[in-house]
Design an enzyme around this catalytic site. Structure first.
Site, PDB file in Angstrom:
ATOM      1  CB  CYS A  18     -14.969 -17.684 -10.667  1.00  0.00           C
ATOM      2  SG  CYS A  18     -13.864 -18.685 -11.673  1.00  0.00           S
TER       3      CYS A  18
ATOM      4  CG  HIS B  81     -11.892 -13.970 -10.748  1.00  0.00           C
ATOM      5  ND1 HIS B  81     -12.392 -14.299  -9.508  1.00  0.00           N
ATOM      6  CD2 HIS B  81     -11.457 -15.131 -11.300  1.00  0.00           C
ATOM      7  CE1 HIS B  81     -12.243 -15.604  -9.313  1.00  0.00           C
ATOM      8  NE2 HIS B  81     -11.688 -16.125 -10.384  1.00  0.00           N
TER       9      HIS B  81
ATOM     10  CG  LEU C 189      -2.242   0.592   1.162  1.00  0.00           C
ATOM     11  CD1 LEU C 189      -2.985   0.097  -0.060  1.00  0.00           C
ATOM     12  CD2 LEU C 189      -3.037   0.246   2.423  1.00  0.00           C
TER      13      LEU C 189
ATOM     14  CB  ILE D 161      17.858 -16.733   4.774  1.00  0.00           C
ATOM     15  CG1 ILE D 161      18.495 -16.788   6.163  1.00  0.00           C
ATOM     16  CG2 ILE D 161      18.719 -17.485   3.772  1.00  0.00           C
ATOM     17  CD1 ILE D 161      18.679 -18.180   6.695  1.00  0.00           C
ATOM     18  CD  GLU D 162      13.359 -17.354   2.841  1.00  0.00           C
ATOM     19  OE1 GLU D 162      13.755 -16.479   3.634  1.00  0.00           O
ATOM     20  OE2 GLU D 162      12.620 -18.294   3.167  1.00  0.00           O
TER      21      GLU D 162
ATOM     22  CD  GLU E 136     -12.942 -10.921  -8.147  1.00  0.00           C
ATOM     23  OE1 GLU E 136     -13.817 -10.827  -9.029  1.00  0.00           O
ATOM     24  OE2 GLU E 136     -12.511 -12.019  -7.724  1.00  0.00           O
TER      25      GLU E 136
HETATM   26  N1  GLN Z   1     -12.816 -24.309  -9.065  1.00  0.00           N
HETATM   27  C1  GLN Z   1     -13.406 -23.692 -10.212  1.00  0.00           C
HETATM   28  C2  GLN Z   1     -12.609 -23.950 -11.466  1.00  0.00           C
HETATM   29  O1  GLN Z   1     -11.446 -24.282 -11.417  1.00  0.00           O
HETATM   30  C3  GLN Z   1     -13.595 -22.201  -9.996  1.00  0.00           C
HETATM   31  C4  GLN Z   1     -12.329 -21.449  -9.829  1.00  0.00           C
HETATM   32  C5  GLN Z   1     -12.531 -20.062  -9.315  1.00  0.00           C
HETATM   33  O2  GLN Z   1     -13.543 -19.751  -8.715  1.00  0.00           O
HETATM   34  N2  GLN Z   1     -11.545 -19.199  -9.514  1.00  0.00           N
HETATM   35  O3  GLN Z   1     -13.128 -23.807 -12.546  1.00  0.00           O
END
Ligand code: GLN
Length: 541
Positions: free
Chosen positions: A379, A513, A19, A147-148, A515
């Site tokens: 999804c 997605h 951030l 360390i990494e 979002e």
């Molecule tokens: N498990 C589901 C798939 O692989 C949905 C994956 C997710 O919601 N990102 O298609």
């Protein structure tokens, strides 16, 4: 000339380096500069795609299909600059590239060592794939002393020699804790953290000190003296009530001014009007809605970082505060659902993997559909909605997803082949898990006259994906007849992208997605509309 700002963190983890980096990026942008933000992650995984989001936070997916650290989400949201594959690298990726080169014989017989081969690979990553950026902000994951992290610190140390002092800056984020029994803010952890940095040859130029209260002059002077930093370059990073106030707060404490001073650049004051405006909206909402997020785990909020923020953006667009209640999907299978959903104005089932909790999510979709509560399935949440519709609207009792094993009506199943642009992508059951999902931006065509067409206001959209399974078009006709409309499809008509129930106040499932593309200054239309639907619902209850 591109200038590089390296951001490290000390004392403890979770200080909000991502951030802080995003906020500095936003401030430089507000001064008229072109910025780019990158993250160097010291862990050994090649990418975060195989890590549990409940441990490491969400996997942020870019347009070009990279599975990256969630901090890239902050960068995108704060600067509006789309992150790319070349903006996030891990130790695992660096080593696998170096080893692949060694196997090809590219090193011409040399002995491969951390210095110079690994550090060179890191430096190449930092300085490559750039255009006309004025600033590249490079955040080093982890905490100084890990360390990494050493090869990364060594690489950025070398970069000052390679690029020159005038083109590089080290910013170190530390913690100045308040000790109640002493009634004082303590500077010692910062001193130790800087000492740790010095031991690897890095003298920070600016210290950004997280504190829960203003750091008094005397303490700032002390930090400056012991850490060999100009007093004005010791900056308080105070706790603020919303993340949208972070850039404003850093500006008030002089961060961007000190950065410009370090690079000896003279610019007019930044234009922060949009940040002021957003801060006003967030702090003075005109109402409130409550959304239930139905998931398997409700522990680590970072697992759904972008989702939580996209809901906030939907609230900003509608001038309301969005309260979220994380509800365990299991209550839909067994418990008394209503008592958990009191005062809820919308139900959201987010992305997820695996069978556990899925029946609860299917029941949540049914509950929202039958009671006409706004439902947003993302999804996995779309896939569960389709299973629900198949079972209870289309009468296919044995409908399911092959993700949970074979079933009589696989309304959600594995796609083994599809096109991404002109490239044929293939997958097999039991294949590699890392980086093998349908990933990144794909076009989607919306049907005129549908709800989503109205929401987006256009026919062609592009959204980001991360999933292995797809809704099976074999069942499209049966589902449409029963009242679930396939309103968005891939351009070739093979992959269902959006379903909706027209005979419902607000019921949308999306395979992608959304979002990941929502930004405070450009809230995603689906979230804006979903929150508007929740506001309507709040007037009913
Ligand atoms: N498990 C589901 C798939 O692989 C949905 C994956 C997710 O919601 N990102 O298609």
């Amino acid at each position: 000339m591109t200038r590089f700002i390296f951001i490290t963190g000390g004392v403890v983890s979770s200080l909000g380096k991502g951030l802080a980096s995003a906020s500095l990026g936003a401030l430089l942008q507000a001064r008229g500069f072109k910025v780019r933000l990158r993250k160097l992650d010291p862990y050994i995984n090649v990418d975060p795609g195989t890590m549990s989001p409940y441990q490491h936070g969400e996997v942020y997916v870019t347009d070009d299909g990279a599975e990256t650290d969630l901090d890239l989400g902050h960068y995108e949201r704060f600067t509006g600059v789309s992150a790319r594959q070349s903006d996030n690298v891990t130790t695992g990726r660096i080593y696998s590239d170096v080893i692949a080169k060694e196997r090809r014989g590219d090193y011409l017989g040399a002995t491969i060592q951390v210095i110079p081969h690994v550090t060179d690979a890191i430096k190449n990553f930092v300085t490559s794939d750039l255009g006309d950026e004025d600033f590249v902000l490079c955040e080093i994951g982890g905490t100084v002393g890990d360390i990494e992290g050493l090869p990364f610190l060594e690489a950025i140390r070398q970069l000052r020699n390679d690029l020159g002092r005038d083109n590089t800056m080290y910013l170190h984020l530390t913690l100045v804790p308040y000790i109640p029994t002493a009634g004082e803010l303590k500077t010692k952890p910062t001193q130790h953290s800087v000492k740790e940095l010095l031991s690897v040859g890095i003298q920070p130029d600016i210290l950004l000190c997280r504190a829960d209260r203003e750091i008094p002059e005397a303490e700032r002077r002390k930090i400056a003296l012991f850490c060999n930093v100009r007093e004005e370059a010791v900056i308080s990073a105070l706790d603020v009530n919303t993340i949208y106030n972070v850039p404003l707060s850093y500006h008030n404490e002089g961060l961007d001014e000190q950065v410009c001073r370090h690079f000896k650049i003279d610019t007019p004051a930044p234009d922060l009007s949009r940040w002021n405006q957003i801060s006003d909206t967030v702090t003075k909402p005109e109402g409130e809605v409550s959304i239930a997020i139905v998931g398997k785990y409700t522990g680590l909020r970072d697992a759904y970082k972008s989702l939580a923020e996209a809901l906030d953006h939907g609230g900003i667009a509608n001038n309301v505060e969005v309260g979220t209640q994380w509800v365990d999907s299991e209550i839909f299978e067994t418990g008394d659902v209503l008592s958990h959903l009191e005062g809820i104005h919308g139900i959201l089932v987010p992305g997820g993997f695996g069978e556990r909790g899925s029946e609860g999510k299917i029941a949540a979709a049914r509950f929202a559909r039958e009671r006409k509560i706004p439902y947003f399935g993302i999804c996995f949440g779309m896939q569960m909605a389709v299973i629900e519709a198949a079972r209870n609207m289309a009468g296919l009792n044995k409908a399911g997803s092959t993700e949970f094993g074979p079933c009589e009506h696989p309304v959600v199943g594995l796609m083994t082949e599809w096109l991404q642009g002109n490239d044929l992508q293939t997958r097999e059951a039991g294949g590699n898990l890392g980086g093998t999902m349908r990933l990144g931006a794909y076009p989607c065509v919306l049907e005129k006259g549908t709800r989503v067409y109205d929401i987006y206001g256009s026919k062609d959209v592009s959204e980001r994906h991360r999933h292995r399974y797809e809704v099976n078009t074999t069942y499209r006709e049966a589902l449409e007849k029963a009242g679930m409309k396939f309103s968005g499809m891939s351009p070739d008509g093979i992959l269902p992208e959006i379903v909706e129930i027209p005979d419902h106040p607000w019921y949308v499932g999306v395979q992608f997605h959304p979002e990941l593309k929502s930004r405070p200054f450009e809230p995603h239309p689906l979230f804006t509309s979903f929150i508007a639907g929740a506001i309507d619902q709040s007037r009913l209850v």
